[in-house]
Design a protein around this motif. Structure first.
Motif: not given
Length: 95
Positions: A32-36, A41-44
């Motif tokens: 994803h563009k804004f992961d960092e 964003v992520g596997a919550n």
């Protein structure tokens, strides 16, 4: 059942023949563009974890004007909703 689960991206062990890794990582990694920048964003797993991460992200946001803007938009939408369902707003005001 799988109605509310998000699909995981398929990962292959492909490495291009002419790829030079100069600290950029894998160019074919789906990310994803804004992961960092975000924790939401992520596997919550679970609704409680998602809500807690969203509240933490909202509290720790350095841009306070964006937080004010979001609160104003939410309050306007709530007032429009109350107007649509014909809620009597006079209970909030004294006579």
């Amino acid at each position: 059942m799988g109605l509310f689960k998000t699909r995981k991206n398929k990962q292959f062990s492909y490495t291009p023949r002419h790829f030079d890794d100069k600290g950029q990582g894998n160019p074919f990694q789906i990310k994803h563009k804004f992961d960092e920048f975000r924790t939401t964003v992520g596997a919550n797993k679970g609704l409680k974890t998602k809500i807690n991460n969203a509240v933490d992200d909202f509290k720790n946001n350095p841009d306070k004007e964006a937080n004010k803007r979001i609160l104003i938009i939410i309050s306007i939408l709530v007032l429009v909703f109350l107007f649509i369902i014909d809620f009597d707003l006079s209970i909030f005001f004294s006579k």
